[in-house]
Design an enzyme around this catalytic site. Structure first.
Site, PDB file in Angstrom:
ATOM      1  N   ASP A   1      -9.396   5.149  13.892  1.00 36.22           N
ATOM      2  CA  ASP A   1      -8.125   4.567  13.449  1.00 36.22           C
ATOM      3  C   ASP A   1      -8.076   4.405  11.939  1.00 36.22           C
ATOM      4  O   ASP A   1      -7.017   4.085  11.384  1.00 36.22           O
ATOM      5  CB  ASP A   1      -7.862   3.227  14.142  1.00 36.22           C
ATOM      6  N   ASN A   2      -9.199   4.643  11.262  1.00 31.75           N
ATOM      7  CA  ASN A   2      -9.228   4.636   9.797  1.00 31.75           C
ATOM      8  C   ASN A   2      -9.434   6.032   9.223  1.00 31.75           C
ATOM      9  O   ASN A   2      -9.795   6.170   8.059  1.00 31.75           O
ATOM     10  CB  ASN A   2     -10.349   3.714   9.291  1.00 31.75           C
TER      11      ASN A   2
ATOM     12  N   ARG B   1       0.838  -1.191   0.000  1.00 31.60           N
ATOM     13  CA  ARG B   1       0.000   0.000   0.000  1.00 31.60           C
ATOM     14  C   ARG B   1       0.876   1.245   0.000  1.00 31.60           C
ATOM     15  O   ARG B   1       1.891   1.310   0.689  1.00 31.60           O
ATOM     16  CB  ARG B   1      -0.913   0.002   1.230  1.00 31.60           C
TER      17      ARG B   1
END
Length: 503
Positions: A261-262, A185
């Site tokens: 957290d995203n 990623r």
């Protein structure tokens, strides 16, 4: 364990131009460890254009040395592998210690465009943050993230990107045994709202200060010159999140797990677990199997984004002002700025989607009325706007739009108002149609097509449907002959009702 090194007579190690700023922060920001090697790495897909943008040689990445790096079997020179620490509110419940439980940040590279980006391996083995998990990723979720993140990039939505997908030659156990894979990623960074929460929950104000300084230097350098740099940082993050969520919603995207957290501090879409796209327009649409109460429904996303930003403001309170009352006031004012910023981006985008280049009184009511009749008539979100692009060139195009509504009469009434509003625009019809086609995609990663592609890959080892769908959604605005099925909504028996998290 010792790092694998090149054997005598092997080719020179792959060169990746790392410059790792996050790894220079104190050691309690992360855990240092290498990826866990896999049994039989095999390259499934390399994003050659993205590799070129990063200043990397696609041919080298496709070779044995490159595949070993992308699988986590070899740590390249200059990498400083770390698993990042963070916390987060998950469906409203605070978890003080999360962290990269199945991901390793190899390092940062500065691309040919001068942008600094993280290279992260996802599915690279256990870390101190794994919480009993296996640290691995299954093939299906890896391909989903590759496919949807690249589609989002093509749609013009700020997002993490996929550089490569590698099969591991190993199985991972979920409900059943599944083929394993590793995703590489690429992100502007992996700092999240939850990263600030991790240190704030521990009362570590100095770590919050260091993290804020890092983020300002990397993402918001203009904030450094402000009278209060931390407040300027908070306001800048609020602005980016408002623009990001508006862009999501303008293409019918539902994130599915908008936990803190995203929530990326850099303003990119982060995590493509149980995400989905609208078929028929429905503000209450929920696809995620773990979103039992619709917290992250399509229409709730702006409210949740603002809630997440309030959690960031809480973490920054000690740095906003020495006086508690003044700090709270500054935080509230900054977070309150989200609503007007989102509304302007959302309505501005909708105005463009229906062919309006100027702003006039009544435009907000016009676009909201369209959404209302779409919801009442079960009209497909993507197709409605795409076909409006053709109808903008002349009334003869309206019939194709009417066909999308269970009851076409309300659309007929709305279309009359729309035509009268278009008369106030100076743009010629052909130019208006071209502009609308450039903002209203013909193709999105429709849920039933994504699921079919993943089933073929996982169950049959057939990447053909994945490659075909990726090729279509990588050019979402270019309508092409022979691709009608990629633009069509699902048949009743094809509808996807739930999507699932890859963990």
């Amino acid at each position: 364990m010792p790092r694998p090194t090149a054997s005598p007579g092997a080719v020179a190690p792959l060169h990746l131009p790392f410059d790792n700023s996050y790894a220079r922060l104190p050691g309690h920001f992360y855990a240092r460890l290498d990826p866990v090697p896999v049994a039989a790495p095999r390259l499934l897909r390399l994003n050659a254009p993205l590799a070129g943008l990063l200043g990397l040689d696609p041919r080298a990445l496709e070779g044995p040395e490159g595949v070993a790096v992308l699988a986590g079997n070899r740590v390249p020179e200059g990498a400083e592998p770390i698993a990042l620490a963070y916390a987060g509110h998950q469906f409203g419940q605070f978890v003080p210690r999360l962290g990269d439980g199945r991901a390793i940040l190899l390092g940062e590279v500065v691309g040919r465009d001068g942008m600094r980006r993280d290279l992260q391996l996802k599915g690279s083995g256990r870390t101190p943050f794994s919480r009993g998990g296996d640290g691995r990723a299954a093939l299906g979720p890896v391909l989903r993230e590759y496919l949807v993140s690249e589609a989002m990039a093509a749609l013009g939505v700020p997002t993490t990107r996929a550089l490569a997908a590698v099969a591991t030659g190993e199985s991972v156990q979920r409900e059943t045994a599944l083929p394993g894979a590793v995703l590489t990623r690429v992100a502007a960074s992996h700092v999240r709202v939850g990263t600030f929460q991790y240190f704030a929950a521990r009362g570590d104000t100095e770590a919050v200060r260091l993290l804020a300084g890092h983020v300002i230097a990397r993402h918001y350098p203009e904030a450094a010159a402000a009278a209060n740099p931390v407040r300027a940082l908070l306001e800048a993050v609020v602005a980016r999140q408002a623009a990001l969520v508006a862009r999501w919603m303008l293409v019918g995207f539902i994130h599915g797990v908008m936990n803190t957290d995203n929530t990326s501090i850099a303003g990119e879409t982060l995590d493509y677990g149980p995400c989905a796209f609208l078929d028929a327009y429905d503000p209450a649409a929920v696809f995620s199997a773990i979103d039992l109460f619709g917290r992250y429904a399509y229409g709730n996303q702006p409210r949740i984004a603002q809630w997440n930003l309030a959690r960031l403001a809480e973490a920054l309170l000690p740095l906003l002002d020495v006086e508690e009352a003044a700090a709270l006031a500054a935080a509230r004012e900054a977070v309150a700025g989200f609503a007007p910023l989102f509304e302007a981006a959302w309505l501005g985008g909708l105005r463009r989607k229906i062919g309006l280049a100027t702003e006039r009184e009544g435009d907000a009511a016009l676009v909201r009325d369209l959404l209302r009749i779409m919801a009442e008539g079960g009209a497909d979100f993507t197709l409605t706007f795409r076909r409006l692009s053709d109808a903008a060139a002349g009334p003869e195009g309206e019939e194709a739009v009417r066909a999308l509504f269970a009851d076409p009469a309300p659309f007929g009434d709305w279309a009359g108002r729309w035509r009268r509003r278009l008369e106030a625009e100076a743009e010629p019809p052909a130019a208006r149609q071209a502009a609308m086609r450039a903002t209203n995609p013909a193709y999105i990663p429709r849920n039933h097509l994504v699921e079919a592609a993943l089933r073929a890959a996982v169950a049959e080892g057939d990447l053909g449907p994945f490659e075909a769908l990726l090729g279509v959604v990588s050019h979402p605005f270019e309508e092409r002959p022979g691709l009608a099925r990629y633009a069509a909504p699902p048949a009743p028996e094809e509808r996807v009702l739930q999507t699932f998290c890859g963990t």
